[in-house]
Design an enzyme around this catalytic site. Structure first.
Site, PDB file in Angstrom:
ATOM      1  N   ASP A  45      42.809  45.310  36.586  1.00  0.00           N
ATOM      2  CA  ASP A  45      43.124  43.926  36.935  1.00  0.00           C
ATOM      3  C   ASP A  45      44.319  43.896  37.881  1.00  0.00           C
ATOM      4  O   ASP A  45      45.179  44.787  37.829  1.00  0.00           O
ATOM      5  CB  ASP A  45      43.454  43.115  35.677  1.00  0.00           C
ATOM      6  N   TYR A  77      45.048  52.987  27.426  1.00  0.00           N
ATOM      7  CA  TYR A  77      45.830  51.843  27.880  1.00  0.00           C
ATOM      8  C   TYR A  77      46.912  51.528  26.855  1.00  0.00           C
ATOM      9  O   TYR A  77      46.676  51.601  25.642  1.00  0.00           O
ATOM     10  CB  TYR A  77      44.948  50.597  28.032  1.00  0.00           C
ATOM     11  N   ASP A 133      44.498  36.456  29.669  1.00  0.00           N
ATOM     12  CA  ASP A 133      45.746  37.106  30.070  1.00  0.00           C
ATOM     13  C   ASP A 133      46.767  36.037  30.452  1.00  0.00           C
ATOM     14  O   ASP A 133      46.488  34.830  30.367  1.00  0.00           O
ATOM     15  CB  ASP A 133      45.537  38.117  31.212  1.00  0.00           C
ATOM     16  N   ARG A 161      41.465  42.815  27.826  1.00  0.00           N
ATOM     17  CA  ARG A 161      41.656  41.379  27.574  1.00  0.00           C
ATOM     18  C   ARG A 161      40.758  40.896  26.439  1.00  0.00           C
ATOM     19  O   ARG A 161      41.146  40.030  25.639  1.00  0.00           O
ATOM     20  CB  ARG A 161      41.387  40.583  28.845  1.00  0.00           C
TER      21      ARG A 161
END
Length: 302
Positions: A47, A75, A89, A181
């Site tokens: 992103d 992550y 987000d 997300r």
């Protein structure tokens, strides 16, 4: 007369430590320009506001992209508890709020159902296509976007830190196609308090580590210079996930033409996928059968 192709025949991998505020495609375009490369691509979108590993393939390395995209990735991300947004987000609008704040033990207990083979619905603001159009475009146009759940392998999901009651830091290791997300959104729903991602960093992707990543400032400083090629990792680094066999001198041409060729192999099973090298460089990827490699992907590296 055929048109002359623009750019250099440069091949290899560049691990970029992507900055926040830059799209993955913008990074690839900048890298392609800096190396004056004919061909470039990346192994997994991040992103725009996310940071960390963005592995960019140049030239013949683009043929190995699937081996990186299919590999596990890790992550580290921060979830804001108590709020849901329409984008899942911090870039989106707050659409729901809650005063509930789960304890650390409650959060840890809620993580277990997210590990293993799970079904995940991508965010409405994502690049998933619906009838040929990107979901994020339809969502921006105000359309009601309904996305189907998709399978995702989650290797692990652990609580790393709890800096304050409103925030939790998690580490996720997952396979191809995962949306962090969605993890934050669904975890918030499971805890009854809502949640969205406020910070996201990819710390490794297959063989590539964030701490080995090159920052954009350095890439721009070395752009179009002879020194910039020193930043590249070899094409074959993406092939570490499979066995290596050795092509004989006589078989190199056959393999590069897409034909089966004799190879020297050790501890490779019949039908197993592997890659052949010659003189320290990759020649082909294929399946091993009775002393020969049957290629399905070949490399033209001088």
């Amino acid at each position: 007369m055929a048109r002359k192709r623009k750019g250099r025949d440069v091949s290899g991998w560049l691990v970029v430590d992507k900055p926040a505020g830059m799209t993955s495609n913008a990074v690839v375009n900048k890298v392609k320009w800096a190396f004056e490369a004919r061909k470039a691509g990346h192994a997994g979108t991040l992103d725009p506001e996310a940071t960390g590993v963005l592995a960019v393939a140049l030239g013949e390395a683009t043929k190995t992209v699937p081996f990186v995209t299919d590999a596990l990735k890790a992550y580290v991300f921060t979830v804001r508890l108590g709020q849901a947004t329409n984008t899942d987000d911090a870039e989106g609008e707050v659409i729901a709020e809650s005063d509930a704040r789960p304890t650390d033990d409650e959060i840890k207990a809620a993580l277990s159902p997210f590990v293993g083979e799970i079904m995940q619905v991508p965010p409405k603001f994502s690049a998933v296509k619906i009838d040929g159009q990107r979901a994020y475009k339809l969502a921006r146009d105000g359309e009601d976007v309904e996305l189907d759940a998709r399978p995702l392998w989650v290797e692990s999901l652990i609580l790393v830190d709890r800096p304050d009651p409103d925030h939790v830091v998690l580490e996720l290791v997952c396979g191809k196609g995962g949306y962090v997300r969605s993890i934050a959104r669904d975890l918030g729903a499971a805890l009854g308090c809502h949640g969205h991602v406020v910070r996201l960093r990819r710390v490794w992707s297959g063989p590539f580590l964030a701490e080995e990543g090159v920052e954009m400032d350095r890439i721009e400083a070395l752009a179009r210079s002879e020194e910039i090629d020193t930043l590249l990792l070899p094409v074959e680094i993406a092939l570490d996930c499979m066995p290596e066999v050795r092509a004989t001198d006589e078989s190199v041409t056959r393999l590069r033409n897409g034909n089966p060729g004799l190879v020297i192999a050790h501890d490779v099973e019949y039908g197993e996928e592997c890659w052949a090298s010659h003189g320290g460089k990759p020649v082909a990827v294929g399946h091993y059968r009775a002393g020969e490699l049957h290629p399905n992907r070949v490399f033209l590296i001088p």
